[in-house]
Design a protein around this motif. Structure first.
Motif, PDB file in Angstrom:
ATOM      1  N   VAL A   8     -15.855 -60.549 -19.845  1.00 34.69           N
ATOM      2  CA  VAL A   8     -14.911 -60.012 -20.581  1.00 34.69           C
ATOM      3  C   VAL A   8     -13.072 -60.065 -20.446  1.00 34.69           C
ATOM      4  O   VAL A   8     -12.592 -60.996 -21.146  1.00 34.69           O
ATOM      5  N   GLU A   9     -13.071 -59.264 -19.894  1.00 30.66           N
ATOM      6  CA  GLU A   9     -12.097 -58.531 -19.271  1.00 30.66           C
ATOM      7  C   GLU A   9     -10.749 -59.661 -18.790  1.00 30.66           C
ATOM      8  O   GLU A   9      -9.789 -60.178 -18.944  1.00 30.66           O
ATOM      9  N   GLN A  10     -11.732 -59.946 -17.708  1.00 26.45           N
ATOM     10  CA  GLN A  10     -10.925 -61.310 -16.852  1.00 26.45           C
ATOM     11  C   GLN A  10     -11.010 -63.077 -17.991  1.00 26.45           C
ATOM     12  O   GLN A  10      -9.391 -63.059 -17.857  1.00 26.45           O
ATOM     13  N   ALA A  11     -11.913 -62.620 -18.687  1.00 24.50           N
ATOM     14  CA  ALA A  11     -11.355 -63.792 -19.537  1.00 24.50           C
ATOM     15  C   ALA A  11      -9.897 -63.701 -20.712  1.00 24.50           C
ATOM     16  O   ALA A  11      -9.476 -64.596 -20.819  1.00 24.50           O
ATOM     17  N   ALA A  12      -9.839 -62.874 -20.753  1.00 28.07           N
ATOM     18  CA  ALA A  12      -9.179 -62.035 -21.430  1.00 28.07           C
ATOM     19  C   ALA A  12      -7.528 -61.626 -21.390  1.00 28.07           C
ATOM     20  O   ALA A  12      -6.946 -62.231 -21.247  1.00 28.07           O
ATOM     21  N   GLU A  13      -7.683 -61.577 -20.223  1.00 31.14           N
ATOM     22  CA  GLU A  13      -5.943 -62.142 -19.173  1.00 31.14           C
ATOM     23  C   GLU A  13      -6.056 -63.480 -18.677  1.00 31.14           C
ATOM     24  O   GLU A  13      -5.037 -63.460 -19.168  1.00 31.14           O
ATOM     25  N   TYR A  14      -7.107 -64.592 -18.898  1.00 36.87           N
ATOM     26  CA  TYR A  14      -7.284 -65.507 -18.019  1.00 36.87           C
ATOM     27  C   TYR A  14      -6.622 -66.033 -19.876  1.00 36.87           C
ATOM     28  O   TYR A  14      -5.596 -67.005 -19.633  1.00 36.87           O
ATOM     29  N   LEU A  15      -7.501 -65.891 -21.142  1.00 31.89           N
ATOM     30  CA  LEU A  15      -6.337 -66.467 -21.994  1.00 31.89           C
ATOM     31  C   LEU A  15      -5.096 -65.239 -23.010  1.00 31.89           C
ATOM     32  O   LEU A  15      -4.146 -65.793 -23.548  1.00 31.89           O
ATOM     33  N   ASN A  16      -4.903 -64.550 -21.981  1.00 31.29           N
ATOM     34  CA  ASN A  16      -3.523 -63.284 -22.588  1.00 31.29           C
ATOM     35  C   ASN A  16      -3.664 -63.208 -24.071  1.00 31.29           C
ATOM     36  O   ASN A  16      -3.070 -63.012 -24.591  1.00 31.29           O
ATOM     37  N   THR A  17      -5.119 -62.618 -23.195  1.00 27.79           N
ATOM     38  CA  THR A  17      -5.333 -61.869 -25.349  1.00 27.79           C
ATOM     39  C   THR A  17      -5.851 -60.828 -25.295  1.00 27.79           C
ATOM     40  O   THR A  17      -5.951 -60.252 -23.825  1.00 27.79           O
ATOM     41  N   SER A  18      -6.462 -60.222 -26.395  1.00 26.92           N
ATOM     42  CA  SER A  18      -7.677 -59.298 -25.945  1.00 26.92           C
ATOM     43  C   SER A  18      -8.994 -59.057 -25.670  1.00 26.92           C
ATOM     44  O   SER A  18      -9.156 -60.187 -25.991  1.00 26.92           O
ATOM     45  N   VAL A  19      -8.764 -57.207 -25.111  1.00 27.43           N
ATOM     46  CA  VAL A  19     -10.372 -58.301 -24.239  1.00 27.43           C
ATOM     47  C   VAL A  19     -11.358 -57.938 -25.909  1.00 27.43           C
ATOM     48  O   VAL A  19     -12.541 -58.325 -26.370  1.00 27.43           O
ATOM     49  N   ARG A  20     -10.661 -57.449 -27.416  1.00 25.43           N
ATOM     50  CA  ARG A  20     -11.137 -57.439 -28.423  1.00 25.43           C
ATOM     51  C   ARG A  20     -11.888 -58.948 -28.770  1.00 25.43           C
ATOM     52  O   ARG A  20     -12.617 -59.493 -29.801  1.00 25.43           O
ATOM     53  N   PHE A  21     -10.427 -59.591 -29.178  1.00 27.47           N
ATOM     54  CA  PHE A  21     -10.690 -61.126 -29.241  1.00 27.47           C
ATOM     55  C   PHE A  21     -11.307 -61.877 -28.991  1.00 27.47           C
ATOM     56  O   PHE A  21     -12.087 -63.112 -29.347  1.00 27.47           O
ATOM     57  N   VAL A  22     -11.613 -62.080 -27.357  1.00 33.27           N
ATOM     58  CA  VAL A  22     -13.100 -61.999 -26.919  1.00 33.27           C
ATOM     59  C   VAL A  22     -14.053 -61.977 -27.132  1.00 33.27           C
ATOM     60  O   VAL A  22     -14.837 -62.978 -27.447  1.00 33.27           O
ATOM     61  N   ARG A  23     -14.226 -60.513 -26.981  1.00 31.50           N
ATOM     62  CA  ARG A  23     -15.630 -60.076 -27.535  1.00 31.50           C
ATOM     63  C   ARG A  23     -15.923 -60.569 -28.551  1.00 31.50           C
ATOM     64  O   ARG A  23     -16.790 -61.414 -29.396  1.00 31.50           O
ATOM     65  N   ARG A  24     -14.481 -61.205 -30.282  1.00 30.73           N
ATOM     66  CA  ARG A  24     -14.771 -61.772 -31.269  1.00 30.73           C
ATOM     67  C   ARG A  24     -15.837 -63.038 -31.437  1.00 30.73           C
ATOM     68  O   ARG A  24     -16.125 -63.854 -31.800  1.00 30.73           O
ATOM     69  N   LEU A  25     -15.133 -64.025 -30.845  1.00 27.85           N
ATOM     70  CA  LEU A  25     -15.122 -65.421 -30.294  1.00 27.85           C
ATOM     71  C   LEU A  25     -16.693 -65.417 -29.985  1.00 27.85           C
ATOM     72  O   LEU A  25     -17.504 -66.674 -30.298  1.00 27.85           O
ATOM     73  N   ILE A  26     -16.667 -64.231 -29.053  1.00 32.25           N
ATOM     74  CA  ILE A  26     -18.244 -64.687 -28.394  1.00 32.25           C
ATOM     75  C   ILE A  26     -19.383 -63.921 -29.843  1.00 32.25           C
ATOM     76  O   ILE A  26     -20.605 -64.740 -30.261  1.00 32.25           O
ATOM     77  N   ALA A  27     -19.329 -62.750 -30.587  1.00 32.51           N
ATOM     78  CA  ALA A  27     -19.814 -62.233 -31.232  1.00 32.51           C
ATOM     79  C   ALA A  27     -20.513 -63.475 -32.892  1.00 32.51           C
ATOM     80  O   ALA A  27     -20.755 -63.841 -33.718  1.00 32.51           O
ATOM     81  N   GLU A  28     -18.918 -64.200 -32.472  1.00 31.57           N
ATOM     82  CA  GLU A  28     -19.256 -65.485 -33.836  1.00 31.57           C
ATOM     83  C   GLU A  28     -19.125 -66.590 -33.629  1.00 31.57           C
ATOM     84  O   GLU A  28     -19.381 -68.017 -34.263  1.00 31.57           O
ATOM     85  N   ARG A  29     -19.934 -66.751 -32.080  1.00 32.56           N
ATOM     86  CA  ARG A  29     -20.249 -67.886 -31.332  1.00 32.56           C
ATOM     87  C   ARG A  29     -19.540 -69.272 -31.628  1.00 32.56           C
ATOM     88  O   ARG A  29     -19.450 -70.317 -32.034  1.00 32.56           O
ATOM     89  N   ARG A  30     -18.368 -68.853 -31.765  1.00 31.41           N
ATOM     90  CA  ARG A  30     -16.670 -69.718 -30.993  1.00 31.41           C
ATOM     91  C   ARG A  30     -16.468 -70.408 -30.084  1.00 31.41           C
ATOM     92  O   ARG A  30     -15.834 -71.185 -30.078  1.00 31.41           O
ATOM     93  N   ILE A  31     -16.757 -69.569 -28.963  1.00 30.51           N
ATOM     94  CA  ILE A  31     -16.960 -70.457 -27.852  1.00 30.51           C
ATOM     95  C   ILE A  31     -18.344 -69.741 -26.174  1.00 30.51           C
ATOM     96  O   ILE A  31     -18.716 -69.176 -27.157  1.00 30.51           O
ATOM     97  N   ALA A  32     -18.178 -71.272 -25.890  1.00 32.88           N
ATOM     98  CA  ALA A  32     -19.758 -71.113 -24.937  1.00 32.88           C
ATOM     99  C   ALA A  32     -18.907 -69.705 -24.272  1.00 32.88           C
ATOM    100  O   ALA A  32     -18.603 -69.751 -23.289  1.00 32.88           O
ATOM    101  N   PHE A  33     -20.764 -69.475 -23.598  1.00 37.60           N
ATOM    102  CA  PHE A  33     -20.892 -68.154 -23.200  1.00 37.60           C
ATOM    103  C   PHE A  33     -22.338 -68.747 -21.798  1.00 37.60           C
ATOM    104  O   PHE A  33     -23.272 -68.519 -22.930  1.00 37.60           O
ATOM    105  N   HIS A  34     -22.350 -67.671 -21.607  1.00 38.68           N
ATOM    106  CA  HIS A  34     -23.457 -67.242 -20.725  1.00 38.68           C
ATOM    107  C   HIS A  34     -23.706 -65.609 -20.368  1.00 38.68           C
ATOM    108  O   HIS A  34     -23.144 -65.101 -19.920  1.00 38.68           O
TER     109      HIS A  34
END
Length: 69
Positions: A8-34
């Motif tokens: 998650v931390e690396q993905a946030a850095e890759y997207l140039n966003t916060s970790v919180r944003f990536v975690r919200r995308l995951i929680a809302e199932r707006r992005i695919a994850f494994h």
């Protein structure tokens, strides 16, 4: 298929966003994850797909040559 996976931390850095944003995308199932055991991983391909889905094409503005009222 050689896919790179990020945490998650690396993905946030890759997207140039916060970790919180990536975690919200995951929680809302707006992005695919494994799920790998208790760990969450995001593929670089899935991140790119997410970014491209949000792409907005520019609009061509035609100038009529008249004056605004």
């Amino acid at each position: 298929m050689n896919t790179n996976y990020l945490n998650v931390e690396q993905a946030a850095e890759y997207l140039n966003t916060s970790v919180r944003f990536v975690r919200r995308l995951i929680a809302e199932r707006r992005i695919a994850f494994h799920k790998v055991g208790a760990h969450v991983r995001l593929s670089v391909d899935d991140l790119e797909t997410f970014v491209q889905a949000g792409r907005v094409e520019p609009v061509e503005v035609r100038w009529s040559g008249g004056r605004a009222a």
